[in-house]
Every structure is written in C-alpha cells, then in structure tokens.
Design an enzyme around this catalytic site. Structure first.
Site, PDB file in Angstrom:
ATOM      1  N   HIS A  45       0.611  14.322 -51.987  1.00  0.00           N
ATOM      2  CA  HIS A  45       1.247  13.649 -52.828  1.00  0.00           C
ATOM      3  C   HIS A  45       2.825  13.823 -52.340  1.00  0.00           C
ATOM      4  O   HIS A  45       3.602  13.449 -53.240  1.00  0.00           O
ATOM      5  CB  HIS A  45       1.211  14.057 -54.099  1.00  0.00           C
TER       6      HIS A  45
ATOM      7  N   GLU B 144      11.845   3.765 -37.602  1.00  0.00           N
ATOM      8  CA  GLU B 144      11.513   2.682 -38.479  1.00  0.00           C
ATOM      9  C   GLU B 144      10.887   1.291 -38.255  1.00  0.00           C
ATOM     10  O   GLU B 144       9.980   0.703 -38.588  1.00  0.00           O
ATOM     11  CB  GLU B 144      12.950   2.120 -39.178  1.00  0.00           C
TER      12      GLU B 144
ATOM     13  N   SER C 242      25.616   2.513 -37.007  1.00  0.00           N
ATOM     14  CA  SER C 242      25.926   1.590 -37.995  1.00  0.00           C
ATOM     15  C   SER C 242      27.208   1.003 -37.236  1.00  0.00           C
ATOM     16  O   SER C 242      28.207   1.576 -36.952  1.00  0.00           O
ATOM     17  CB  SER C 242      26.057   2.330 -39.292  1.00  0.00           C
TER      18      SER C 242
ATOM     19  N   LYS D   7      27.058   7.495 -38.796  1.00  0.00           N
ATOM     20  CA  LYS D   7      25.551   7.176 -39.015  1.00  0.00           C
ATOM     21  C   LYS D   7      24.794   7.501 -37.845  1.00  0.00           C
ATOM     22  O   LYS D   7      25.041   7.081 -36.760  1.00  0.00           O
ATOM     23  CB  LYS D   7      25.271   5.808 -39.654  1.00  0.00           C
TER      24      LYS D   7
END
Ligand code: ARG
Length: 461
Positions: free
Chosen positions: A160, A294, A281, A287
């Site tokens: 979980h 992703e 970024s 970043k």
C-alpha cells in the site's frame, strides 16, 4: 511523365481508381518495413514453385536473384515505393516484373496477398521477438549486475506504499528479473504460435495449384503449417498475443519506473539517477528531472492502447480476410518500437543508478519495519498468532506515543506486554535482525537471496 502503373486487378475494372481511394487504402507508407521478410518469403515461394515443377529452375533463379537485387536497392535507399501500388508486396512484385518481365509474372502462382501478408508479418514478429528477448536479457543482466555492489543494502519493503517489512536491495532487483523472465517466457510461447506458415492457404480456400507448403516452411524455418485456410486468412491472434506480451513488459517497466521516480525524490532520497538519463527545467535552475523514467511509465499507455485497438479491430469480423486487418501493422510496429526503446533505456538507468546507503540507513528507523519480526518471535515462544499480533500492535502504539522505535521501549514494557518477552527481544529488533530472521523459500532472508543471486548469475551467464 510515365502513365500510372496498371493495377494487378485491372482486368475486371473499367476505369482508374480515384486518387483519394489510393491514398485512403494504401499501406506501403508503413508496411514497407516488411520488405526483407517479403523478399525472403517470395524467394522461398519461388524455389518451391520450381521444386514442384510449376516453374523452371532457371525461372526461379531469375526471380530469386532479381528479388535479392531489389532487396539491396531498398536497403541502400534507392528504391522508390509507389503509393498507387498500395503495399510493399505489390511494389516489390512490380519491380520484379519490371526487371525480368514475363517470368516475374509467375511468382504469384498459388498464393494470395492474404497469405503473403500473414507470412511476412509472422516472419517480422518472429524476428522482433528474438530481438526483444535479447534486450530483456540485457535488462535482467543489468539488475543482476547490481547485486555485488548492493549486496548488504537493506531497504524498506512496502505494501500500500506504506512501510511494511525490511528487504534486501538484491531482493528488489531479483523481483524484476522474475517479472522479465515471465515476459520472456510469454514471448517464447507466443513465438511457437507465430511460427506457423500460412503461405499456401492462398486467399481463403487454398489453391488448386499443387504447392508444397512444407517445402516453404522448411526454407523459412517455420515450425508447422497453419492447418485451415479460412482460419489462416482471418487470423491475427499471433499479432495480438505479441502485443499483449509487450504490454505486460511495458506494465512491468512502468511499475519499476514509478518506484524509482519515488526513490529519487528528496522525500525518499534512496537513489541517485544517472544524470545522462535525466533532463532539466527551462525555468527552475536546480531541477534534475527523471523524464526518462516518466516517459517509460507514460508510454505504457500507448502500448496498452495498441493492444486494445487490435482487440477491437478483430471483434466481429466475419471469416475470412477483411481489409480491416491492414490496420494491424502500425499498432504492432508501434508497440515493438516503444517497448524496445523503453527496455534499452531502462537497462542503462538500472546499471547507472546509485543507492544512497546513508540516507536509506537513516530512514530505516522509521515505520516499525521490525514489528512483524517481533510478532513472529513471540509466536516462536508459543503464543497464538492472533494474540501475538495484538500484543505487538499495542507495543507499537506505545512506541508511537513515545516517538521511539520498538527497540527504544524500556524492557519493562515488553515484559508487561507478555511474560515470555525478556531482554532477548533486543536481539530480534532492528531491520537487520528482522531481515536475518527471514527463512522461507523465496523470502528476503540473506541465505535465500544469496542462493537466488547465484542461480540468476548462472542462468544469465
Ligand atoms: N495491404 C493489404 C494488407 O496489408 C493487403 C491486402 C490484400 N488483400 C486484399 N484482399 N486486398 O492487408
């Protein structure tokens, strides 16, 4: 300007095709990818025609060498595919006829494009299965390749996405090896059904020409012959199965990518991703984003979508061939290209990432990962599981209230919880002890994991 080439079916037609129809029905823009398989299939067919006496050995020789020349021309980028010739099959056949004339017009004896398309596509999928199997093997090797450097690292295991029990990092790596092993075995299983020869089943009914299908199957390395021409003409199970096997690979990669995205956050900080596989970024200078992971996660969507498209495509199609089936290629090509690229990049990321041992070690104190080990210790002392569960649950609550790990509770509280608990509990508590206590087959116990690592090293060579 040369006049447009005549269609092979022009006999019965009284006029030209509307150019919009040519554009709408063409498949050569994407099925030209099958050219090598088409040439292989046609060469085998020509040799069979000679072996059965339908054409002479000399004619077959002319056809085969012209086909090979066409193949080289395509390879060199010198071949012009013509849309008005619809697909790769008719483009190659036309080029053959342009080269060797009348003899070329004999190649299509005893076959139809329906069995030709299916043969080419099966050959292509077979080649692709062999290719993707190799990349999956490389990915497994990358996971197993980590096992030396990550040997003693303990990580939190989750259910979980809540902290559950401690596990060895190597147990994580081998979990992925198992998933990709099943994917490889699924692909191998799919391969046996892909590897059945349709050629010779012709359009839908077979042919009155005495073709020798086994001859072609032997030449092309097919394991068997599709038994029923109606089935063969309408069947795309093999392509759908392939896409399903690829979709599961994508799902497995997606789980892994999600896990490593989380692990690489400042909040987890378990993992440093190799910067060559991250991007930055345009506005926030600090970043370093896990975009490759992703996108691996994100591209699962199209792979699953492709499978869905194929299932819907064949739904309710009457026997046998229907032109709808032409829509299958792009979905299959896309699934293969996408998954192959994902696996390749995943392999590089797996090999290059670094576990942050210190950050992981600090984090292990939180979350009562040793509670189950303590409960099982108590069971070992003769307490019923349900009772032990309740007792340890209460101890966890006490520890939570005092904001300490279980090992931070005073001995008196353990003794008050159950008389069998004495100072030995401190030898049971802590994540390392909890991992060491695991003994079941397939568990994260050090012995079990070491055995599995050895097995995997041997298996992957
Ligand atoms: N380009 C078509 C395909 O890929 C070939 C269709 C051949 N059959 C036919 N009856 N038109 O499916």
């Amino acid at each position: 300007m040369t006049s447009p080439p005549k269609k092979p079916w022009s006999g019965v037609f009284d006029g030209a095709t509307d150019p919009r129809v040519e554009e709408f029905t063409e498949s050569v823009s994407f099925d030209q990818r099958l050219y090598a398989q088409d040439i292989r299939g046609s060469a085998a067919h020509a040799k069979m025609l000679a072996a059965t006496g339908m054409i002479s050995a000399d004619e077959s020789g002319q056809i085969v060498s012209a086909l090979e020349e066409i193949g080289r021309q395509i390879e060199a980028g010198e071949f012009v595919f013509r849309r008005e010739l619809e697909d790769v099959h008719m483009n190659i056949e036309r080029a053959l006829i342009e080269r060797i004339g009348e003899v070329g017009r004999k190649l299509h004896t005893g076959r139809s494009r329906n069995d030709q398309v299916s043969t080419d596509f099966r050959l292509w999928i077979r080649d692709s299965i062999d290719g993707i199997d190799q990349t999956l093997l490389d990915l497994q090797r990358a996971f197993v390749g980590r096992t030396k450097r990550d040997k003693d690292v303990v990580l939190p295991g989750y259910t979980h996405l809540q902290r559950a029990q401690p596990v060895l990092a190597n147990h994580y790596w081998l979990a992925y090896c198992e998933k990709f092993a099943r994917d490889r075995s699924r692909l191998a299983d799919c391969r046996t059904r892909v590897n059945q020869l349709p050629l010779g089943t012709a359009a839908l009914a077979g042919t009155s020409i005495a073709v020798d299908r086994q001859h072609v199957a032997n030449a092309l390395g097919f394991e068997g012959l599709v038994a029923n021409s109606l089935d063969s003409s309408s069947d795309r199970d093999f392509a759908i199965e392939f896409c399903f096997a690829l979709a599961l690979v994508a799902e497995h990669l997606s789980t892994w990518a999600e896990e490593w995205i989380l692990w690489s956050t400042a909040e987890f900080n378990f993992l440093g991703l190799p910067q060559a596989y991250c991007t930055g970024s345009s506005i926030m200078p600090q970043k370093i984003n896990p975009d490759v992971l992703e996108l691996i996660r994100g591209k699962t969507a199209r792979v699953v979508g492709n499978l869905q498209s194929l299932l819907v495509l064949v739904k309710g199609l009457p026997l046998a061939y229907n032109r709808d089936l032409q829509e299958d290629k792009e979905r299959v090509f896309d699934s293969f290209d996408t998954v192959a690229a994902c696996v390749e990049l995943a392999t590089a990321v797996v090999a290059g990432a670094k576990l942050n041992r210190e950050a992981i070690a600090v984090s292990l104190d939180r979350g009562y990962l040793d509670a189950t080990a303590l409960m099982e210790y108590l069971i070992g002392l003769g307490v019923a599981q349900r009772t032990a569960h309740e007792i340890i649950g209460k101890l966890v609550r006490q520890a939570m209230e005092q904001n300490v790990p279980l090992a931070g509770l005073p001995l008196a509280e353990f003794q008050a919880a159950h008389k069998a608990l004495d100072k030995k509990v401190f030898e049971v508590l802590g994540v390392q002890q909890a991992v060491n206590a695991l003994v079941s087959d397939g568990s994260s116990g050090p012995k079990q994991v070491a055995r599995q690592v050895a097995l995997w090293r041997k298996r992957l060579g």
